[in-house]
Design a protein around this motif. Structure first.
Motif, PDB file in Angstrom:
ATOM      1  N   GLN A 101      -5.141   0.763  10.936  1.00 37.10           N
ATOM      2  CA  GLN A 101      -3.838   1.278  10.526  1.00 37.10           C
ATOM      3  C   GLN A 101      -3.262   2.104  11.671  1.00 37.10           C
ATOM      4  O   GLN A 101      -3.892   3.054  12.148  1.00 37.10           O
ATOM      5  CB  GLN A 101      -3.954   2.129   9.255  1.00 37.10           C
ATOM      6  CG  GLN A 101      -2.664   2.772   8.794  1.00 37.10           C
ATOM      7  CD  GLN A 101      -1.623   1.728   8.406  1.00 37.10           C
ATOM      8  OE1 GLN A 101      -1.898   0.829   7.628  1.00 37.10           O
ATOM      9  NE2 GLN A 101      -0.425   1.851   8.970  1.00 37.10           N
ATOM     10  N   SER A 102      -2.060   1.724  12.105  1.00 34.28           N
ATOM     11  CA  SER A 102      -1.389   2.492  13.160  1.00 34.28           C
ATOM     12  C   SER A 102      -0.813   3.766  12.562  1.00 34.28           C
ATOM     13  O   SER A 102      -0.206   3.753  11.485  1.00 34.28           O
ATOM     14  CB  SER A 102      -0.274   1.657  13.793  1.00 34.28           C
ATOM     15  OG  SER A 102      -0.802   0.486  14.379  1.00 34.28           O
ATOM     16  N   LEU A 103      -1.014   4.880  13.257  1.00 32.69           N
ATOM     17  CA  LEU A 103      -0.580   6.185  12.772  1.00 32.69           C
ATOM     18  C   LEU A 103       0.542   6.737  13.641  1.00 32.69           C
ATOM     19  O   LEU A 103       0.619   6.452  14.843  1.00 32.69           O
ATOM     20  CB  LEU A 103      -1.755   7.163  12.754  1.00 32.69           C
ATOM     21  CG  LEU A 103      -2.997   6.762  11.933  1.00 32.69           C
ATOM     22  CD1 LEU A 103      -4.076   7.826  12.059  1.00 32.69           C
ATOM     23  CD2 LEU A 103      -2.639   6.513  10.479  1.00 32.69           C
ATOM     24  N   ALA A 104       1.363   7.527  13.033  1.00 37.81           N
ATOM     25  CA  ALA A 104       2.441   8.236  13.735  1.00 37.81           C
ATOM     26  C   ALA A 104       2.482   9.660  13.228  1.00 37.81           C
ATOM     27  O   ALA A 104       2.021   9.968  12.123  1.00 37.81           O
ATOM     28  CB  ALA A 104       3.779   7.536  13.515  1.00 37.81           C
TER      29      ALA A 104
ATOM     30  N   GLU B 268       5.013   8.554   5.056  1.00 31.51           N
ATOM     31  CA  GLU B 268       5.892   7.436   4.746  1.00 31.51           C
ATOM     32  C   GLU B 268       5.604   6.308   5.729  1.00 31.51           C
ATOM     33  O   GLU B 268       5.060   6.528   6.811  1.00 31.51           O
ATOM     34  CB  GLU B 268       7.351   7.845   4.817  1.00 31.51           C
ATOM     35  CG  GLU B 268       7.782   8.448   6.151  1.00 31.51           C
ATOM     36  CD  GLU B 268       9.193   8.967   6.132  1.00 31.51           C
ATOM     37  OE1 GLU B 268       9.813   8.976   7.215  1.00 31.51           O
ATOM     38  OE2 GLU B 268       9.673   9.372   5.054  1.00 31.51           O
ATOM     39  N   ILE B 269       5.973   5.101   5.327  1.00 33.54           N
ATOM     40  CA  ILE B 269       5.733   3.916   6.149  1.00 33.54           C
ATOM     41  C   ILE B 269       7.018   3.543   6.892  1.00 33.54           C
ATOM     42  O   ILE B 269       8.101   3.453   6.286  1.00 33.54           O
ATOM     43  CB  ILE B 269       5.270   2.738   5.277  1.00 33.54           C
ATOM     44  CG1 ILE B 269       3.916   3.050   4.631  1.00 33.54           C
ATOM     45  CG2 ILE B 269       5.153   1.468   6.100  1.00 33.54           C
ATOM     46  CD1 ILE B 269       2.772   3.153   5.603  1.00 33.54           C
ATOM     47  N   ASP B 270       6.878   3.352   8.184  1.00 33.50           N
ATOM     48  CA  ASP B 270       8.009   2.881   8.985  1.00 33.50           C
ATOM     49  C   ASP B 270       8.146   1.378   8.764  1.00 33.50           C
ATOM     50  O   ASP B 270       7.252   0.597   9.120  1.00 33.50           O
ATOM     51  CB  ASP B 270       7.776   3.191  10.470  1.00 33.50           C
ATOM     52  CG  ASP B 270       9.018   2.928  11.316  1.00 33.50           C
ATOM     53  OD1 ASP B 270       9.862   2.104  10.899  1.00 33.50           O
ATOM     54  OD2 ASP B 270       9.126   3.543  12.380  1.00 33.50           O
ATOM     55  N   SER B 271       9.258   0.959   8.171  1.00 32.33           N
ATOM     56  CA  SER B 271       9.451  -0.441   7.824  1.00 32.33           C
ATOM     57  C   SER B 271       9.520  -1.335   9.049  1.00 32.33           C
ATOM     58  O   SER B 271       9.202  -2.523   8.970  1.00 32.33           O
ATOM     59  CB  SER B 271      10.710  -0.612   6.981  1.00 32.33           C
ATOM     60  OG  SER B 271      11.848  -0.120   7.686  1.00 32.33           O
ATOM     61  N   GLU B 272       9.937  -0.823  10.175  1.00 32.03           N
ATOM     62  CA  GLU B 272      10.088  -1.646  11.372  1.00 32.03           C
ATOM     63  C   GLU B 272       8.772  -1.820  12.112  1.00 32.03           C
ATOM     64  O   GLU B 272       8.384  -2.926  12.478  1.00 32.03           O
ATOM     65  CB  GLU B 272      11.126  -1.031  12.302  1.00 32.03           C
ATOM     66  CG  GLU B 272      12.537  -1.022  11.726  1.00 32.03           C
ATOM     67  CD  GLU B 272      13.547  -0.442  12.704  1.00 32.03           C
ATOM     68  OE1 GLU B 272      13.122  -0.037  13.816  1.00 32.03           O
ATOM     69  OE2 GLU B 272      14.739  -0.395  12.371  1.00 32.03           O
ATOM     70  N   THR B 273       8.083  -0.731  12.332  1.00 33.15           N
ATOM     71  CA  THR B 273       6.825  -0.784  13.092  1.00 33.15           C
ATOM     72  C   THR B 273       5.595  -0.932  12.212  1.00 33.15           C
ATOM     73  O   THR B 273       4.524  -1.319  12.696  1.00 33.15           O
ATOM     74  CB  THR B 273       6.672   0.482  13.952  1.00 33.15           C
ATOM     75  OG1 THR B 273       6.619   1.632  13.091  1.00 33.15           O
ATOM     76  CG2 THR B 273       7.856   0.624  14.898  1.00 33.15           C
ATOM     77  N   GLY B 274       5.700  -0.612  10.938  1.00 28.94           N
ATOM     78  CA  GLY B 274       4.549  -0.668  10.040  1.00 28.94           C
ATOM     79  C   GLY B 274       3.600   0.485  10.216  1.00 28.94           C
ATOM     80  O   GLY B 274       2.520   0.503   9.615  1.00 28.94           O
TER      81      GLY B 274
ATOM     82  N   ILE C  27       4.572  11.653  -1.350  1.00 28.11           N
ATOM     83  CA  ILE C  27       3.265  10.979  -1.349  1.00 28.11           C
ATOM     84  C   ILE C  27       3.503   9.476  -1.328  1.00 28.11           C
ATOM     85  O   ILE C  27       4.270   8.934  -2.127  1.00 28.11           O
ATOM     86  CB  ILE C  27       2.446  11.369  -2.593  1.00 28.11           C
ATOM     87  CG1 ILE C  27       2.132  12.866  -2.568  1.00 28.11           C
ATOM     88  CG2 ILE C  27       1.159  10.560  -2.653  1.00 28.11           C
ATOM     89  CD1 ILE C  27       1.360  13.335  -3.772  1.00 28.11           C
ATOM     90  N   VAL C  28       2.845   8.799  -0.406  1.00 28.20           N
ATOM     91  CA  VAL C  28       2.976   7.364  -0.264  1.00 28.20           C
ATOM     92  C   VAL C  28       1.659   6.702  -0.657  1.00 28.20           C
ATOM     93  O   VAL C  28       0.572   7.218  -0.384  1.00 28.20           O
ATOM     94  CB  VAL C  28       3.361   6.980   1.180  1.00 28.20           C
ATOM     95  CG1 VAL C  28       2.277   7.411   2.162  1.00 28.20           C
ATOM     96  CG2 VAL C  28       3.598   5.485   1.292  1.00 28.20           C
ATOM     97  N   THR C  29       1.763   5.591  -1.368  1.00 26.59           N
ATOM     98  CA  THR C  29       0.590   4.795  -1.750  1.00 26.59           C
ATOM     99  C   THR C  29       0.587   3.523  -0.916  1.00 26.59           C
ATOM    100  O   THR C  29       1.572   2.770  -0.916  1.00 26.59           O
ATOM    101  CB  THR C  29       0.624   4.440  -3.241  1.00 26.59           C
ATOM    102  OG1 THR C  29       0.655   5.648  -4.022  1.00 26.59           O
ATOM    103  CG2 THR C  29      -0.597   3.626  -3.628  1.00 26.59           C
ATOM    104  N   LEU C  30      -0.489   3.286  -0.219  1.00 27.61           N
ATOM    105  CA  LEU C  30      -0.553   2.123   0.651  1.00 27.61           C
ATOM    106  C   LEU C  30      -1.965   1.567   0.685  1.00 27.61           C
ATOM    107  O   LEU C  30      -2.937   2.261   0.343  1.00 27.61           O
ATOM    108  CB  LEU C  30      -0.112   2.471   2.066  1.00 27.61           C
ATOM    109  CG  LEU C  30      -1.083   3.300   2.934  1.00 27.61           C
ATOM    110  CD1 LEU C  30      -0.755   3.086   4.396  1.00 27.61           C
ATOM    111  CD2 LEU C  30      -1.025   4.780   2.576  1.00 27.61           C
ATOM    112  N   GLU C  31      -2.062   0.307   1.100  1.00 30.61           N
ATOM    113  CA  GLU C  31      -3.345  -0.352   1.283  1.00 30.61           C
ATOM    114  C   GLU C  31      -3.689  -0.377   2.766  1.00 30.61           C
ATOM    115  O   GLU C  31      -2.855  -0.780   3.589  1.00 30.61           O
ATOM    116  CB  GLU C  31      -3.324  -1.782   0.735  1.00 30.61           C
ATOM    117  CG  GLU C  31      -3.357  -1.859  -0.776  1.00 30.61           C
ATOM    118  CD  GLU C  31      -3.542  -3.276  -1.267  1.00 30.61           C
ATOM    119  OE1 GLU C  31      -3.370  -4.209  -0.439  1.00 30.61           O
ATOM    120  OE2 GLU C  31      -3.857  -3.458  -2.459  1.00 30.61           O
TER     121      GLU C  31
END
Length: 444
Positions: free
Chosen positions: A172-175, A403-409, A419-423
């Motif tokens: 998972q790429s982090l920012a 939060e998830i960046d829709s462009e870069t993922g 709070i974001v829920t992600l796999e």
């Protein structure tokens, strides 16, 4: 009849010593025979003999350093009942599971001794072979002490323990927020990794099957397809041999761990299974023996009643007036011959029935002798260990601030906020260590 009291007593920390416990009708001679265990602030009192009768593999888990230590980490040199032995890295529910299994085996050893309940006396003159192990000539004292016979006469427990360590590699790429300091970035990254490890631990802890870990070895052959197209994993020779030995000794393909827990703050999951060896000391075998005894006695009673019932011999009818003297004489000879044949046949039947009643079967004539794998003796007082690596790719569901960046993922980690829920895709590297030992209760 009152149920026997458990030898483990759990009390609160502010209570004093419990009343002197009963040990098979005899009081302990002194308080020094009691040991006060504090297992993660759960307090237990057991005797020295009960504690030291546990197998080596379990004692090393309770006391890794090999000595009794107090709460401050100091070694207790002269242990008394007033001392508190502190155990901080062992789950209390696992300790209770261990003691309950051994208490049950100890009760079977004392309340249902094999030699006594399966060798009952018919009279005070001679002992009966009914439900005996063998003929009187074969029941020599030396044979009962052999290792092979011990597995038939004493309660035995197969101790299987698994220590699992796992390592997580998330994909998972982090920012991070703009202007975040290196300290904040490190803190957010550590929190992300901690959440991944917790989720992976929950996933692995839910896998309660005993033999599931054997199929995850990296050394196993590639999955094979059956005729129906189903993909199956084939165990290697060593793994298959181990599984076969355990499954013929009390385990099943669907067996689950008796206790499975993750150590707090660690990527370590410890599992334990205590499987009672299916021999003559188990309740299951006693039930089979009682059922066979009742069936045998009913059969003997039925045979006795049939043999003792009076035989019905038809009476000869009077000769007709028109019969000649020669015919009457011929019929008389034939009737006498028939009576002799019936008499000899009835005598043989009575003799055979009497012999069947006089021959009392042995235990194994009526109940099959348990087929115990003799290779288990290799693990008696000799713990054996097996270690292997495995890996697994999975997706874990996480809830984090960010939060998830829709462009870069990329996942933007935040110290607070929504709070974001992600796999998250994760590769798990898993190291398993199995410890196998055979424990025979009542044999030092």
């Amino acid at each position: 009849m009152a149920e026997p009291q458990s030898v483990i007593t759990q009390v609160s920390a502010d209570q004093g010593l419990p009343p002197v416990m009963q040990d098979q009708g005899q009081e302990f001679l002194d308080d020094d025979s009691l040991i006060h265990l504090n297992i993660q602030e759960n307090h237990y009192y057991i005797t020295r003999d009960q504690l030291m009768s546990l197998p080596e593999s379990l004692l090393l888990c309770l006391f890794p350093s090999g000595v009794f230590m107090d709460r401050t980490g100091q070694v207790i040199t002269n242990l008394t009942s007033q001392d508190e032995v502190y155990v901080g890295n062992f789950p209390p529910d696992c300790f209770e599971y261990i003691m309950e299994s051994y208490v049950r085996a100890q009760e079977d050893l004392i309340n249902f001794p094999v030699d006594e309940i399966f060798n009952r006396a018919q009279s005070s003159r001679e002992p009966s072979r009914f439900f005996g192990f063998a003929s009187p000539s074969a029941m020599a004292p030396s044979s009962s002490n052999s290792e092979a016979e011990i597995l038939h006469e004493k309660p035995s427990i197969i101790v299987l323990r698994e220590d699992l360590d796992y390592y997580c590699v998330p994909f998972q790429s982090l920012a991070f927020p703009e202007g975040a300091s290196e300290e904040l970035k490190s803190e957010l990254t550590d929190n992300f990794i901690a959440q991944v490890k917790l989720a992976a631990g929950s996933y692995l802890s839910a896998q309660t099957s005993v033999f599931e870990g054997l199929f995850s070895s990296n050394r196993l052959k590639r999955p094979q397809k059956t005729a129906s197209g189903e993909t199956v994993s084939k165990l290697g020779p060593a793994e298959q041999h181990l599984m076969d030995m355990l499954c013929t000794s009390g385990f099943h393909d669907s067996s689950v761990w008796g206790n499975r827990a993750q150590e707090p703050g660690k990527t370590v999951i410890s599992s334990l299974s205590l499987c009672r060896l299916l021999n003559e000391t188990t309740q299951e075998f006693r039930d089979k023996a009682d059922s066979a005894r009742r069936s045998y006695e009913e059969k003997v009673e039925s045979s006795r009643a049939l043999s003792e019932s009076p035989s019905l011999t038809p009476l000869m009818s009077r000769t007709s007036q028109g019969s000649t003297a020669a015919e009457v004489k011929r019929k008389s000879r034939l009737s006498s011959l028939a009576d002799n044949v019936r008499s000899r046949s009835a005598s043989r039947n009575r003799s055979s029935s009497r012999q069947n009643r006089d021959h009392t079967p042995t235990l194994y004539d009526l109940v099959p002798k348990p087929d115990i794998n003799s290779k288990l003796l290799l693990f008696w007082k000799k713990p054996a260990r097996k270690c292997w690596w495995g890996e697994e790719d999975l997706k874990l569901t996480l809830k984090l601030y960010g939060e998830i960046d829709s462009e870069t993922g990329k996942l933007l980690l935040l110290p607070q906020g929504p709070i974001v829920t992600l796999e998250v895709s994760v590769k798990l590297h898993i190291r398993r260590v199995w410890t196998l030992e055979l424990s025979v209760v009542g044999v030092e």
